[in-house]
Design an enzyme around this catalytic site. Structure first.
Site, PDB file in Angstrom:
ATOM      1  N   ASN A  95       0.833  -1.237  -0.020  1.00 46.71           N
ATOM      2  CA  ASN A  95      -0.062  -0.106  -0.123  1.00 46.71           C
ATOM      3  C   ASN A  95       0.728   1.194  -0.077  1.00 46.71           C
ATOM      4  OD1 ASN A  95      -2.191  -1.898  -0.011  1.00 46.71           O
ATOM      5  ND2 ASN A  95      -2.254  -1.605   2.344  1.00 46.71           N
ATOM      6  N   HIS A 112       5.797  -0.511  -2.627  1.00 44.13           N
ATOM      7  CA  HIS A 112       5.341   0.191  -3.882  1.00 44.13           C
ATOM      8  C   HIS A 112       5.595   1.624  -3.724  1.00 44.13           C
ATOM      9  CE1 HIS A 112       2.836  -3.928  -5.361  1.00 44.13           C
ATOM     10  NE2 HIS A 112       4.177  -3.885  -5.815  1.00 44.13           N
TER      11      HIS A 112
HETATM   12  P1  OAD Z   1      -6.313  -5.817  -4.799  1.00 41.95           P
HETATM   13  O1  OAD Z   1      -7.185  -4.783  -5.245  1.00 41.95           O
HETATM   14  O2  OAD Z   1      -5.759  -6.626  -5.956  1.00 41.95           O
HETATM   15  O3  OAD Z   1      -6.936  -6.767  -3.828  1.00 41.95           O
HETATM   16  C1  OAD Z   1      -7.306  -6.399  -2.481  1.00 41.95           C
HETATM   17  C2  OAD Z   1      -7.658  -7.864  -1.994  1.00 41.95           C
HETATM   18  O4  OAD Z   1      -8.363  -7.318  -0.721  1.00 41.95           O
HETATM   19  C3  OAD Z   1      -8.884  -8.760  -2.655  1.00 41.95           C
HETATM   20  O5  OAD Z   1      -8.594  -9.723  -2.430  1.00 41.95           O
HETATM   21  C4  OAD Z   1     -10.284  -8.560  -1.572  1.00 41.95           C
HETATM   22  O6  OAD Z   1     -11.055  -9.445  -1.531  1.00 41.95           O
HETATM   23  C5  OAD Z   1      -9.537  -8.180  -0.075  1.00 41.95           C
HETATM   24  N1  OAD Z   1     -10.257  -7.069   0.691  1.00 41.95           N
HETATM   25  C6  OAD Z   1     -11.071  -6.254   0.371  1.00 41.95           C
HETATM   26  N2  OAD Z   1     -11.694  -5.672   1.230  1.00 41.95           N
HETATM   27  C7  OAD Z   1     -11.021  -6.146   2.347  1.00 41.95           C
HETATM   28  C8  OAD Z   1     -11.132  -6.343   3.697  1.00 41.95           C
HETATM   29  N3  OAD Z   1     -11.962  -5.390   4.552  1.00 41.95           N
HETATM   30  N4  OAD Z   1     -10.296  -7.022   4.754  1.00 41.95           N
HETATM   31  C9  OAD Z   1      -9.760  -7.999   3.963  1.00 41.95           C
HETATM   32  N5  OAD Z   1      -9.283  -8.173   2.682  1.00 41.95           N
HETATM   33  C10 OAD Z   1     -10.200  -7.351   2.221  1.00 41.95           C
HETATM   34  O7  OAD Z   1      -4.991  -5.139  -4.168  1.00 41.95           O
HETATM   35  P2  OAD Z   1      -3.698  -5.652  -3.971  1.00 41.95           P
HETATM   36  O8  OAD Z   1      -3.588  -7.221  -3.879  1.00 41.95           O
HETATM   37  O9  OAD Z   1      -3.207  -4.560  -2.818  1.00 41.95           O
HETATM   38  O10 OAD Z   1       0.257  -1.976  -7.157  1.00 41.95           O
HETATM   39  O11 OAD Z   1      -2.953  -5.033  -5.271  1.00 41.95           O
HETATM   40  C11 OAD Z   1      -1.622  -5.379  -5.258  1.00 41.95           C
HETATM   41  C12 OAD Z   1      -1.051  -4.329  -6.085  1.00 41.95           C
HETATM   42  O12 OAD Z   1      -1.941  -4.133  -7.412  1.00 41.95           O
HETATM   43  C13 OAD Z   1      -1.226  -2.751  -5.375  1.00 41.95           C
HETATM   44  O13 OAD Z   1       0.008  -2.471  -4.743  1.00 41.95           O
HETATM   45  C14 OAD Z   1      -0.956  -1.808  -6.874  1.00 41.95           C
HETATM   46  C15 OAD Z   1      -2.017  -2.570  -7.792  1.00 41.95           C
HETATM   47  O14 OAD Z   1      -1.908  -2.617  -9.022  1.00 41.95           O
HETATM   48  C16 OAD Z   1       1.028  -0.794  -7.981  1.00 41.95           C
HETATM   49  O15 OAD Z   1       0.331   0.426  -8.124  1.00 41.95           O
HETATM   50  C17 OAD Z   1       2.199  -0.916  -8.375  1.00 41.95           C
END
Ligand code: OAD
Length: 243
Positions: A95, A112
């Protein structure tokens, strides 16, 4: 399932957008997520910055201003409590918000980048820039050289995440690896789970939906991080006197 985490256990946490969702920050891949309304190639690549810096700048200025309106939630607080219980702890976050550090996490790597910071591509200076003047639509100039246009200190697609060597070492050496609120789509972050698992760590997942690499976890807890993590941490760090 583990019931306790001992002070000597080496713990590495990986967080993603899901941990900040309950603070009001959009995730990326949900149906109302950031990447539904903005094309990655328009706002989050080095070539987007070259082609249309104004669009990229306005996108990140909006996200930077949002930091002033959100606060850490109980999941961020629970990780501070866990860190205080341990001798060796590392929190790796994908994040770019500042909610972990505002909650009080100390051993923290923003792999990131960070919305609070801007970077000069000419002289390499990185500055914290969250004053009123820094959050307007105008570009912010470098105070160290003649560059008129600092860029967001964000790792864009096609760029290398920060401090990967430190992260790889900690993950390969840890006893317990916990991934929270990440969909497991973006590498190299998504690959850390398989490294931890193959090096023998006990792997725990906490997520609203099962992420695509869910099969690699030794235990998986489905739900909102802000609702389930505080209870898990209390149970993991409870001493016999508390029970
Ligand atoms: P994503 O948006 O891909 O995934 C978020 C995850 O959090 C999903 O699997 C949801 O189910 C889960 N989620 C949502 N609300 C939640 C809650 N209250 N408690 C627990 N889980 C919850 O986001 P990231 O995996 O962080 O990179 O994405 C990775 C990277 O992709 C980011 O850092 C960014 C993005 O493109 C860059 O910008 C380089």
């Amino acid at each position: 399932m583990i019931s306790k985490i001992k002070r000597i256990d080496r713990v590495v946490i990986l967080t993603g957008a899901g941990i900040s969702a309950e603070s009001g920050i959009q995730t990326f891949r949900a149906s109302d997520g950031l990447w539904e309304n903005h094309r990655i190639e328009d706002v989050a690549t080095p070539s987007a910055w070259e082609r249309d810096p104004r669009l990229v700048w306005e996108f990140y200025q909006g996200r930077r201003r949002q930091l002033l309106e959100v606060d850490p939630n109980p999941a961020h607080d629970a990780l501070v409590e866990l860190e205080q219980h341990l001798d060796e702890f590392l929190l790796v976050t994908q994040n770019v918000d500042d909610l972990h550090s505002r909650a009080g996490s100390r051993e923290l790597i923003h792999m990131h980048g960070e919305l609070r910071k801007l970077r000069c591509e000419e002289c390499g200076d990185v500055i914290v820039a969250m004053g009123e003047e820094d959050l307007k639509e105008e570009y912010v100039a470098c105070t160290n050289c003649r560059n008129e246009r600092l860029r967001p200190h964000i790792v864009w697609f096609h760029e290398m995440p920060l401090r990967m060597r430190d992260i790889d070492i900690a993950v390969a050496d840890c006893d317990i690896f916990i991934a929270i609120g990440t969909s497991g789509h973006v590498y190299p972050a998504a690959g850390l789970l398989s490294v931890a698992s193959s090096c023998g760590a006990h792997c725990i997942g906490i997520n609203l939906d099962p992420p695509q690499n869910v099969g690699l976890f030794d235990e998986f807890h489905q739900g909102k991080a802000g609702e389930i993590l505080p209870g898990l941490v209390s149970q993991w760090i409870a001493t016999e006197d508390d029970e």
